[in-house]
Write a protein that holds these residues in place. Sequence first.
Motif, short mmCIF file in Angstrom:
data_model
loop_
_atom_site.label_atom_id
_atom_site.label_comp_id
_atom_site.label_asym_id
_atom_site.label_seq_id
_atom_site.Cartn_x
_atom_site.Cartn_y
_atom_site.Cartn_z
N THR A 217 0.85 -1.19 0.00
CA THR A 217 0.00 0.00 0.00
C THR A 217 0.88 1.24 0.00
OG1 THR A 217 -1.79 -1.08 1.19
CG2 THR A 217 -1.67 1.32 1.36
N ILE A 218 0.60 2.13 -0.91
CA ILE A 218 1.29 3.42 -0.90
C ILE A 218 0.26 4.48 -0.58
CG2 ILE A 218 2.63 5.08 -2.23
CD1 ILE A 218 3.61 2.74 -3.98
N VAL A 219 0.38 5.06 0.60
CA VAL A 219 -0.54 6.11 1.03
C VAL A 219 0.10 7.45 0.75
CG1 VAL A 219 -1.75 7.16 2.99
CG2 VAL A 219 -1.54 4.67 2.84
N THR A 220 -0.64 8.33 0.07
CA THR A 220 -0.06 9.61 -0.27
C THR A 220 -1.15 10.63 -0.55
OG1 THR A 220 1.59 10.68 -1.67
CG2 THR A 220 0.22 8.99 -2.70
N VAL A 221 -0.72 11.79 -1.04
CA VAL A 221 -1.66 12.89 -1.26
C VAL A 221 -1.01 13.88 -2.22
CG1 VAL A 221 -0.86 14.38 0.63
CG2 VAL A 221 -3.30 14.33 0.07
N GLY A 222 -1.83 14.63 -2.94
CA GLY A 222 -1.33 15.70 -3.81
C GLY A 222 -0.55 15.19 -5.00
N LEU A 223 0.48 15.93 -5.38
CA LEU A 223 1.27 15.54 -6.56
C LEU A 223 1.94 14.18 -6.38
CD1 LEU A 223 2.45 16.31 -9.37
CD2 LEU A 223 4.36 17.38 -8.14
N SER A 224 2.21 13.82 -5.15
CA SER A 224 2.85 12.52 -4.92
C SER A 224 1.96 11.36 -5.34
CB SER A 224 3.25 12.38 -3.44
OG SER A 224 4.25 13.33 -3.12
N VAL A 225 0.65 11.59 -5.41
CA VAL A 225 -0.24 10.55 -5.96
C VAL A 225 0.19 10.23 -7.39
CG1 VAL A 225 -2.61 9.99 -6.63
CG2 VAL A 225 -2.17 11.22 -4.47
N HIS A 226 0.49 11.26 -8.15
CA HIS A 226 0.90 11.04 -9.54
C HIS A 226 2.23 10.30 -9.60
CE1 HIS A 226 -1.59 14.78 -10.93
NE2 HIS A 226 -2.18 14.12 -9.95
N LYS A 227 3.14 10.68 -8.74
CA LYS A 227 4.45 10.02 -8.73
C LYS A 227 4.30 8.56 -8.30
CE LYS A 227 6.82 14.39 -7.72
NZ LYS A 227 7.48 14.68 -9.00
N ALA A 228 3.39 8.34 -7.37
CA ALA A 228 3.16 6.97 -6.93
C ALA A 228 2.51 6.15 -8.04
CB ALA A 228 2.28 6.97 -5.68
N LEU A 229 1.60 6.78 -8.78
CA LEU A 229 0.97 6.06 -9.89
C LEU A 229 2.01 5.71 -10.96
CD1 LEU A 229 -2.34 8.13 -10.17
CD2 LEU A 229 -2.19 5.68 -9.62
N ASP A 230 2.89 6.65 -11.24
CA ASP A 230 3.97 6.37 -12.20
C ASP A 230 4.84 5.22 -11.69
OD1 ASP A 230 3.04 8.43 -13.75
OD2 ASP A 230 4.56 9.88 -13.08
N ALA A 231 5.14 5.25 -10.40
CA ALA A 231 5.96 4.18 -9.82
C ALA A 231 5.23 2.85 -9.91
CB ALA A 231 6.29 4.52 -8.36
N ALA A 232 3.93 2.88 -9.63
CA ALA A 232 3.17 1.62 -9.65
C ALA A 232 3.15 1.00 -11.04
CB ALA A 232 1.74 1.89 -9.16
N GLU A 233 3.08 1.86 -12.06
CA GLU A 233 3.09 1.33 -13.43
C GLU A 233 4.41 0.60 -13.70
OE1 GLU A 233 2.21 4.51 -16.16
OE2 GLU A 233 0.15 4.71 -15.37
N LYS A 234 5.50 1.20 -13.28
CA LYS A 234 6.80 0.58 -13.51
C LYS A 234 6.97 -0.66 -12.64
CE LYS A 234 8.94 4.85 -15.03
NZ LYS A 234 9.79 5.97 -14.70
N LEU A 235 6.49 -0.58 -11.42
CA LEU A 235 6.60 -1.74 -10.53
C LEU A 235 5.80 -2.92 -11.07
CD1 LEU A 235 6.26 0.13 -7.11
CD2 LEU A 235 8.26 -1.21 -7.83
N ALA A 236 4.69 -2.61 -11.73
CA ALA A 236 3.86 -3.69 -12.29
C ALA A 236 4.65 -4.48 -13.33
CB ALA A 236 2.60 -3.11 -12.91
N GLU A 237 5.52 -3.75 -14.06
CA GLU A 237 6.34 -4.44 -15.06
C GLU A 237 7.31 -5.41 -14.39
OE1 GLU A 237 8.18 -1.26 -17.22
OE2 GLU A 237 6.23 -0.41 -17.79
N GLU A 238 7.62 -5.12 -13.13
CA GLU A 238 8.50 -6.02 -12.38
C GLU A 238 7.72 -7.05 -11.60
OE1 GLU A 238 10.94 -3.50 -9.92
OE2 GLU A 238 11.43 -2.17 -11.57
N GLY A 239 6.42 -7.06 -11.80
CA GLY A 239 5.59 -8.04 -11.11
C GLY A 239 5.15 -7.65 -9.72
N VAL A 240 5.31 -6.35 -9.39
CA VAL A 240 4.89 -5.86 -8.08
C VAL A 240 3.57 -5.11 -8.23
CG1 VAL A 240 5.45 -4.31 -6.17
CG2 VAL A 240 7.26 -5.68 -7.26
#
Lengths: 338, 334
Positions: A217-240
């Motif tokens: 779980t990544i809990v966040t707020v504001g612009l960091s939501v976008h950064k977390a979404l970008d991170a999640a997309e890349k992490l998904a490629e790694e199977g996370v």
Amino acid sequence: MTGERKLTTQKAIAEAIAQEMDADPTVFVMGEDVGVYGGIFGATEGLLDEFGPDRVKDTPISETGFIGAGIGAAIHGMRPIVELMFVDFFGVCMDQIYNNMAKIHYFSGGNIKVPMVLTTAVGGGYSDAGQHSQTLWGMFAHLPGMKVVVPSNPYDAKGLMIAAIRDDNPVVYMFHKGVLGLGWMTNNPRATGVVPEAPYEVPIGKAAIAREGSDVTIVTVGLSVHKALDAAEKLAEEGVSAEILDLRSLVPLDREAICASVEKTHRLIVVDEDYQSFGMSGEVITTAIEGAFDYLDAPPVRVTTPDTPIPYSHPLEAWALPSTERIMRAAQAMLVAG
Amino acid sequence: MAVPREHLIDMYETMVKIRRFEERIRELYFADKLPAFDIAAGLIPGEMHLAAGQEPVAVGMRPHLKDGDAITATHRPHHLAIAQGVDLNKMAAEIFGRDTGLGRGKGGHMHLFSTEPSFGCSGIIGEGMPVAVGAAMAFKARGTANVALSFFGEGAANQGAFHEAINLAALWSLPVVFVCEDNAYAISVPKTASTAVTDNSDRAAAYGIPGVLVPDNDPVSVYEVMGAAIERARGGGGPSLVEIRTDRLWGHFEGDADAYRTDDFKEDMNERDPLKTFAQRLLADGVLSEADITEIADRMHTEVEAAIEFAMNSPYPAPEATLDHVFSERTVTL
């Protein structure tokens, strides 16, 4: 189709204010450069033309004066929206905010309501240095008596603004400069999105799952939501599979949503653009420990701005603020550790 | 300006009521704190700032007020609240921390808030001044002929809020009367050591509004000056700044040793106690008889006693009521 209409976050905010001003003659706007300029960040764009200078009032650079005046107007039947241009400027007017706006309802035993929205721009990432780049939401959320909302996208921005205006309590509405979709900020595709034309409310105090996931779980707020979404997309490629919880409101804090997500994923990362210590990240982690301790498979981790003033030089600032890369590294380390 | 007889009597009665209220609060405040003074002990804990001597400031505006007018006051608020007609029972109950108080025990004596009449005060110097500006904005926007009165001490005239509030009110020509209660001391610091001008009323010139000085702590002078300022504001003429030289007969707070004021100063001050001098004048002018004076004292003392009794017989709030009223809906939990 109206349902598919897209707006930037900035235009969604301005539309929300316009619709509520249209519906309710007690709603008015004041602040520095909210009139002819339309707000330095565009939150009041077009309002002067539509509603005139009596309801869209440019003020002198006099934050104690006009924020205090907002309180007086709110007590006497108006619903003011008062803009503090940058949250960093709170230092010249915080007495009116935390000692007055936030306490009158309490001191009066509930007899006097202060239905006021204090809008303010937050956040860094564009080298505006240490007096124009802070988020400071943890400090506002720490002080009792004001609700604190931080939309990350156009849909929530409109719905939270309408909810804030209609709320009988003081609401601090913090818009991150990086999510507004301004032409003069770094292009951010997530700052534009579908916004229904008809007025609607996003409930204050309810978090939203911005992306579903099962590993962390990544809990966040504001612009960091976008950064977390970008991170999640890349992490998904790694199977996370990362779940992103956008708090949207810090006060009231949706503690149930935090615990529910942690119970599902067993791992917690908090991404907070505010300073690390004594702030939102600590509060979220404490919430998880108090409410979902048995579910945690790893110590919670935070990705925050270190306890330093926000530096100016690009490499310094980019290093200091939470980034997609830092979020990814935190998730990878946590999952490797088990 | 000839002051109608009923206004003179009303002002005097209100002065008696204020003084009696302050005397009774003082007695009850100390009753259970001595011999070793303990600020946290007793029926009325905490700081207590009483306004004995400053009654003329409060009663002089009283006959000019109308329903819907708003007042913002200071940490020394009782005289103004009483003069505006804030419910005396609820006010006393708040001071005693009871559930029947104006704020159900949440505010205390520095945070008295009333809706009808609209009264608020604050423990922060100058804090109420911008709020009065906002009240006046609402009056103007809603088209009511109401006035906001902002009271503050001479110490507040050096705060930024003073200048910001007056500038805004003048800029937008709002119905506000700013009233400086100059009792010459900001706690221990005399105005001569804090303020670059002799008369704060002169500072009105910086904002292009009228500034008027009432030099004598006289209810009739205050009546006249406040009448003109309130009428001007109510009629759309914009704000003004009134400075009233007044006397704080007692310490800054109860328990203050008051060593910063000389015996001579205090002696002179007590000589010119406005309650005594106003009574003498009303007697001399044939407005009141000795019998009237006695009757007024009895009646006002009875009213104050009833409020004190109401307060002391009222229940304390339940401790867990602490969590109520942070917001209009209950959201705070332990």
